[in-house]
Design a protein around this motif. Structure first.
Motif, short mmCIF file in Angstrom:
data_model
loop_
_atom_site.label_atom_id
_atom_site.label_comp_id
_atom_site.label_asym_id
_atom_site.label_seq_id
_atom_site.Cartn_x
_atom_site.Cartn_y
_atom_site.Cartn_z
N PHE A 11 0.82 -1.22 0.00
CA PHE A 11 0.00 0.00 0.00
C PHE A 11 0.85 1.27 0.00
CE2 PHE A 11 -2.33 -3.31 2.36
CZ PHE A 11 -3.44 -3.44 1.52
N ASN A 12 2.13 1.13 0.35
CA ASN A 12 3.02 2.28 0.44
C ASN A 12 3.85 2.50 -0.82
OD1 ASN A 12 6.04 3.24 1.93
ND2 ASN A 12 4.20 4.48 2.15
N ALA A 13 3.77 1.53 -1.76
CA ALA A 13 4.52 1.65 -3.00
C ALA A 13 4.03 2.87 -3.78
CB ALA A 13 4.34 0.39 -3.84
N PRO A 14 4.93 3.58 -4.47
CA PRO A 14 4.57 4.80 -5.19
C PRO A 14 3.48 4.56 -6.24
CG PRO A 14 6.95 4.51 -5.10
CD PRO A 14 6.35 3.23 -4.62
N PRO A 15 2.47 5.45 -6.30
CA PRO A 15 2.19 6.51 -5.33
C PRO A 15 1.52 5.94 -4.08
CG PRO A 15 0.52 6.54 -7.03
CD PRO A 15 1.50 5.45 -7.42
N ALA A 16 2.02 6.30 -2.93
CA ALA A 16 1.59 5.70 -1.67
C ALA A 16 0.12 5.99 -1.38
CB ALA A 16 2.46 6.21 -0.54
N ALA A 17 -0.58 4.96 -0.93
CA ALA A 17 -1.97 5.13 -0.48
C ALA A 17 -2.00 5.54 0.98
CB ALA A 17 -2.75 3.84 -0.69
N ILE A 18 -0.86 5.32 1.66
CA ILE A 18 -0.76 5.69 3.08
C ILE A 18 0.71 5.86 3.44
CG2 ILE A 18 -0.64 3.30 3.92
CD1 ILE A 18 -2.44 4.25 6.28
N PHE A 19 0.97 6.74 4.40
CA PHE A 19 2.32 6.93 4.91
C PHE A 19 2.48 6.19 6.23
CE2 PHE A 19 2.15 11.33 2.74
CZ PHE A 19 2.62 10.79 1.54
N MET A 20 3.70 5.76 6.51
CA MET A 20 3.98 5.07 7.76
C MET A 20 3.79 6.00 8.96
SD MET A 20 7.57 3.33 9.01
CE MET A 20 7.81 2.47 7.46
N GLY A 21 4.27 7.21 8.82
CA GLY A 21 4.18 8.17 9.92
C GLY A 21 5.14 7.85 11.04
N ASP A 22 5.19 8.72 12.03
CA ASP A 22 6.04 8.49 13.20
C ASP A 22 5.57 7.25 13.96
OD1 ASP A 22 7.18 10.80 12.37
OD2 ASP A 22 6.79 11.95 14.19
N THR A 23 4.29 6.93 13.84
CA THR A 23 3.74 5.76 14.50
C THR A 23 4.54 4.51 14.16
OG1 THR A 23 1.53 6.74 14.33
CG2 THR A 23 1.65 4.39 14.86
N GLY A 24 4.87 4.36 12.89
CA GLY A 24 5.60 3.19 12.46
C GLY A 24 7.11 3.34 12.52
N SER A 25 7.62 4.49 12.07
CA SER A 25 9.07 4.65 11.97
C SER A 25 9.74 4.65 13.33
CB SER A 25 9.40 5.94 11.21
OG SER A 25 8.82 7.07 11.83
N LEU A 26 9.18 5.34 14.31
CA LEU A 26 9.76 5.34 15.65
C LEU A 26 9.72 3.94 16.26
CD1 LEU A 26 8.64 8.54 17.63
CD2 LEU A 26 10.96 7.81 17.05
N ALA A 27 8.58 3.27 16.08
CA ALA A 27 8.41 1.93 16.65
C ALA A 27 9.39 0.94 16.06
CB ALA A 27 6.97 1.45 16.44
#
Length: 361
Positions: free
Chosen positions: A257-273
């Motif tokens: 779902f994140n492959a270009p063009p992304a339907a959603i971003f990971m956000g800090d929710t995912g990247s920090l975790a």
């Protein structure tokens, strides 16, 4: 909790396979992948409705982002954490303290990131809450995780720094092990967070690092393999391979779902975790320095920001056209897919270099 089925292996032939870490790692991978694929569209639809305008785009970022990424929902890390948590609870040995330590860091960092994303969306700004407060919360969580690792450790290795290529020599950090481990975990979390700036850029290197540390955890948790490869044996660390498998499965599902063009971003929710998870696994397996190699792409992104900020404050000049460094290459004329795929290649090469430290004979 399918691991418990292995206890019935003496009564029901064939169930012993559920005690194999390799089997359960594969099961966790497929379970997380299936769950993200199944529930991903519903989560995206719900976030799109609730967020309205999606994640605010930096006004000082690349101009192309203002048009192509505007309106895309964020907090996609919820999909990853959902798949990861469910798969871990289903397949991991929940009596293993290392499993709960890593989950503590992962979910707590995810919660911090979620709150940051929430503020960005509700206030329509790319700035979240106070950076100092955020770092303080991360440090407290990382400190608790470091304390658990030190308590679980055996002998001199409990509070020591192991060096690649040198098994018989470790640096005993003593009380300084806690702040050192905190730095690794917090640094990893924020380095992955800085890398998450283009579609698919962060999640694939995270999966590569998770796969690498899945191998490392399995090997250093096995006394025979650890002795042969001349790495330090850490009893119980092998179970972390199951969590790494879950990350890979959830990451593949998210990338769909994140492959270009992304339907959603990971956000800090995912990247920090995810960054915090990698850092905590590195601390648990005593491969903190190897994390700096395997996760060298994340280190590069973080260092580019530090250099940019320091240079501008001291001299008023910028070293890079834009930081983090992936934006620098965009400004040089590289297309987004070129930046992303070339950075993936770098991540693969660094992972191979990092894994090469395991074999000395």
């Amino acid at each position: 909790m399918l691991y418990l089925l292995g206890d019935l292996s003496g009564q029901i032939p064939g169930l012993n396979v559920f005690r194999y870490i390799t089997f359960r790692t594969g099961g966790a991978l497929l379970t997380a992948l299936f769950l993200v694929f199944l529930f991903g569209p519903r989560i995206i639809a719900s976030l799109r409705v609730r967020q309205g305008g999606g994640q605010p785009i930096r006004a000082d970022g690349p101009a192309s982002h203002l048009m192509t990424k505007k309106g895309t929902p964020t907090m996609g890390g919820l999909m990853i954490l959902f798949g990861l948590l469910a798969a871990t609870l289903l397949w991991a040995d929940l009596s293993n303290p290392y499993v709960w330590m890593v989950l503590l860091v992962t979910l707590s960092f995810g919660l911090i990131g979620f709150y940051d994303d929430y503020l960005k969306v509700t206030k329509a700004t790319h700035r979240g809450f106070s950076g100092r407060i955020r770092l303080l919360l991360e440090a407290v969580i990382a400190g608790a995780a470091a304390g658990i690792v030190a308590y679980m450790g055996e002998g001199r290795l409990a509070t020591a720094l192991a060096l690649p290529f040198i098994k018989d020599f470790v640096i005993n950090l003593g009380l300084f092990f806690i702040p050192f481990a905190m730095l690794v975990i917090v640094g990893a979390g924020n380095a992955v967070n800085l890398t998450d700036g283009l579609d698919g850029l962060a999640i694939v290197p995270v999966m590569i690092a998770a796969g690498s540390f899945g191998v490392i955890a399995y090997l250093c948790g096995n006394a025979v393999f650890a002795d042969y490869l001349q790495i330090h044996f850490v009893a119980g660390a092998g179970e972390l391979s199951v969590l790494c498998g879950a990350v890979i499965g959830a990451g593949i599902g998210f990338l769909w779902f994140n492959a270009p063009p992304a339907a959603i971003f990971m956000g800090d929710t995912g990247s920090l975790a995810l960054g915090g998870m990698l850092g905590s696994i590195a601390v648990a397996t005593k491969h903190e320095i190897v994390l700096a190699i395997i996760g060298g792409l994340f280190v590069l992104e973080a260092v580019s920001v530090i250099i940019q900020v320091a240079s501008y404050k001291l001299t008023g000049k910028r070293v890079f056209k834009m930081a983090p460094i992936h934006h620098h290459f965009e400004q040089l004329g590289w297309t987004e897919p070129q930046v992303v795929i070339r950075f993936w290649i770098i991540a693969v090469v660094l992972a191979l270099i990092g894994l090469s430290t395991l074999k000395l004979r």
